[in-house]
Design a protein around this motif. Structure first.
Motif, PDB file in Angstrom:
ATOM      1  N   ILE A 138      -6.636  17.448  42.465  1.00  0.00           N
ATOM      2  CA  ILE A 138      -6.018  16.115  41.685  1.00  0.00           C
ATOM      3  C   ILE A 138      -4.582  15.575  42.026  1.00  0.00           C
ATOM      4  CG2 ILE A 138      -5.247  16.050  39.182  1.00  0.00           C
ATOM      5  CD1 ILE A 138      -7.276  18.037  38.620  1.00  0.00           C
ATOM      6  N   ILE A 196      -8.626  23.136  42.989  1.00  0.00           N
ATOM      7  CA  ILE A 196      -8.722  21.871  41.946  1.00  0.00           C
ATOM      8  C   ILE A 196      -7.514  21.005  41.550  1.00  0.00           C
ATOM      9  CG2 ILE A 196      -8.984  21.708  39.474  1.00  0.00           C
ATOM     10  CD1 ILE A 196     -11.214  23.893  39.571  1.00  0.00           C
ATOM     11  N   SER A 239     -11.059  17.952  45.281  1.00  0.00           N
ATOM     12  CA  SER A 239     -11.008  19.204  44.059  1.00  0.00           C
ATOM     13  C   SER A 239     -12.099  20.054  44.147  1.00  0.00           C
ATOM     14  CB  SER A 239     -11.012  18.524  42.914  1.00  0.00           C
ATOM     15  OG  SER A 239      -9.503  17.857  42.413  1.00  0.00           O
ATOM     16  N   SER A 240     -13.565  19.557  44.097  1.00  0.00           N
ATOM     17  CA  SER A 240     -14.525  20.444  44.324  1.00  0.00           C
ATOM     18  C   SER A 240     -14.860  21.414  45.684  1.00  0.00           C
ATOM     19  CB  SER A 240     -15.688  19.635  43.944  1.00  0.00           C
ATOM     20  OG  SER A 240     -15.964  18.334  45.003  1.00  0.00           O
ATOM     21  N   LEU A 255     -10.853   7.585  43.776  1.00  0.00           N
ATOM     22  CA  LEU A 255     -11.385   8.357  42.852  1.00  0.00           C
ATOM     23  C   LEU A 255     -12.362   9.146  43.208  1.00  0.00           C
ATOM     24  CD1 LEU A 255     -11.767   5.807  39.991  1.00  0.00           C
ATOM     25  CD2 LEU A 255      -9.732   7.097  40.387  1.00  0.00           C
ATOM     26  N   ALA A 256     -13.362   8.643  44.450  1.00  0.00           N
ATOM     27  CA  ALA A 256     -14.422   9.508  44.987  1.00  0.00           C
ATOM     28  C   ALA A 256     -13.578  10.749  45.656  1.00  0.00           C
ATOM     29  CB  ALA A 256     -15.389   8.592  45.631  1.00  0.00           C
ATOM     30  N   MET A 261      -5.437  13.043  44.631  1.00  0.00           N
ATOM     31  CA  MET A 261      -5.931  11.753  44.272  1.00  0.00           C
ATOM     32  C   MET A 261      -4.729  10.868  43.532  1.00  0.00           C
ATOM     33  SD  MET A 261      -8.668  11.186  41.150  1.00  0.00           S
ATOM     34  CE  MET A 261      -7.633  11.738  40.114  1.00  0.00           C
ATOM     35  N   LEU A 279     -12.304  13.686  43.706  1.00  0.00           N
ATOM     36  CA  LEU A 279     -13.436  14.462  43.243  1.00  0.00           C
ATOM     37  C   LEU A 279     -13.671  15.344  44.438  1.00  0.00           C
ATOM     38  CD1 LEU A 279     -15.474  15.425  40.907  1.00  0.00           C
ATOM     39  CD2 LEU A 279     -16.901  13.555  41.987  1.00  0.00           C
TER      40      LEU A 279
END
Length: 346
Positions: free
Chosen positions: A223, A219, A53-54, A46-47, A226, A50
């Motif tokens: 996602i 982005i 994406s960023s 999950l980390a 992930m 993020l």
């Protein structure tokens, strides 16, 4: 607007295809960084999503703003001219090492899954890569746009089959003895992949040249990465002695959906292949700025060096090189996070 979203999805496919290389597609890399840590690995993914994406989006937006044509220009912007030049030399070594891992992974597919020699698999991959690279960046876009959606589909097929197996929730909740590696793995993993992906993402973003398109491409790609990581992780935790397999994802597919296993092997190979051509393309762009010789000769030298390294056992090569490169790349990740996006084109 339609063209912008089309470009964003194409760029996202290249992003995913670049990161989903030999270790990711085969499952070996996911085991190394996440699945061996059980529940901790789940939160690590999950980390990672993020961060992908960023910072992936930020990386490509900076590339557009500074009009960088190669990762050399990007790293000099990020680190400064002196430190950036040293980083470029290190990146060169790292990318050659990763190309060797990719070729070794391709050879492992032929050896473990098809019963053919590893040498044949490596040579076949080199020849096929040369053919696609003659088309340039358009060839890379085309291959990724085709392969990535298929890879995502198969990841979710395996995930759906895995959650129906008895004991899935017990495996999901399994939390091994606390390990700092489990805490730091999302950062070393994303640092490794982002620092290596700049060889492809910088010229790809610059070719598109639109800030909003590359922003959403990053982005969407992050996602997608992930969700592929999560579905693969949920699948891998169901395989006993997962560390014993060079290509654990193919082994699981053979157990859960034997009728689809051959197609999945082709998909795995396709993902390895896209990473090979992406990395070699980035390396060629970098080396050509230092050595004035024909591109085809530079590419031949890259493949010759990678070929010689690739015959180290694939699992050994990945488990040694990837964590090492990951920690080296942490500085890159930190600077990328701290560096503001230029407000105007440089």
């Amino acid at each position: 607007m339609k063209n912008k979203w089309s470009g964003a999805f194409q760029l996202a496919a290249v992003y995913v295809g670049t990161v989903v290389g030999a270790g990711f597609a085969t499952g070996k890399e996911i085991v190394e960084f996440f699945s061996q840590f059980g529940l901790l690995g789940f939160f690590g993914i999950l980390a990672s999503g993020l961060i992908f994406s960023s910072l992936g989006s930020k990386l490509m937006r900076i590339s557009v703003k500074i009009k960088a044509k190669s990762y050399q220009e990007f790293t000099i912007f990020l680190f400064g001219r002196v430190a950036g030049s040293l980083v470029n030399i290190l990146m060169l070594i790292m990318l050659i090492g990763v190309c060797a891992v990719m070729l070794s992974g391709a050879g492992a597919v032929f050896e473990e899954q098809l019963g053919l020699s590893k040498a044949f698999g490596v040579i076949f991959t080199i020849v096929l890569s040369l053919i696609v690279m003659l088309v340039g960046m358009k060839g890379l876009f085309a291959v990724n746009t085709f392969v990535v959606p298929i890879m995502i589909t198969f990841s979710f097929i395996l995930f759906t089959l895995s959650i129906q197996l008895p004991g899935f929730l017990d495996r999901m909740d399994d939390l091994p003895i606390f390990s700092w590696n489990g805490i730091t793995s999302p950062f070393s993993y994303t640092a490794l992949n982002l620092s290596l992906a700049i060889a492809v993402l910088v010229p790809a973003a610059s070719e598109i040249g639109d800030d909003q398109t590359v922003k959403w491409g990053g982005i969407i790609g992050g996602i997608a990465l992930m969700f592929i990581l999560l579905s693969s992780h949920f699948t891998l935790i169901m395989l006993d002695n997962v560390d014993n397999y060079a290509i654990p994802m193919a082994s699981i597919m053979r157990e859960l959906a034997p009728n689809l296993s051959w197609i999945y092997i082709i998909v795995i190979y396709g993902e390895i292949f896209t990473s090979v051509i992406g990395n070699v393309y980035g390396l060629e762009r970098q080396i050509s700025q230092y050595i004035r010789i024909p591109s085809i000769l530079i590419i031949a030298i890259i493949f010759a060096v990678s070929y010689s390294i690739s015959f180290i056992h694939y699992g050994t090569l990945l488990s040694i090189l990837y964590p090492l490169f990951g920690y080296i790349s942490l500085v890159f990740l930190l600077l990328l996070w701290l560096k503001p996006i230029p407000q105007k084109n440089v």
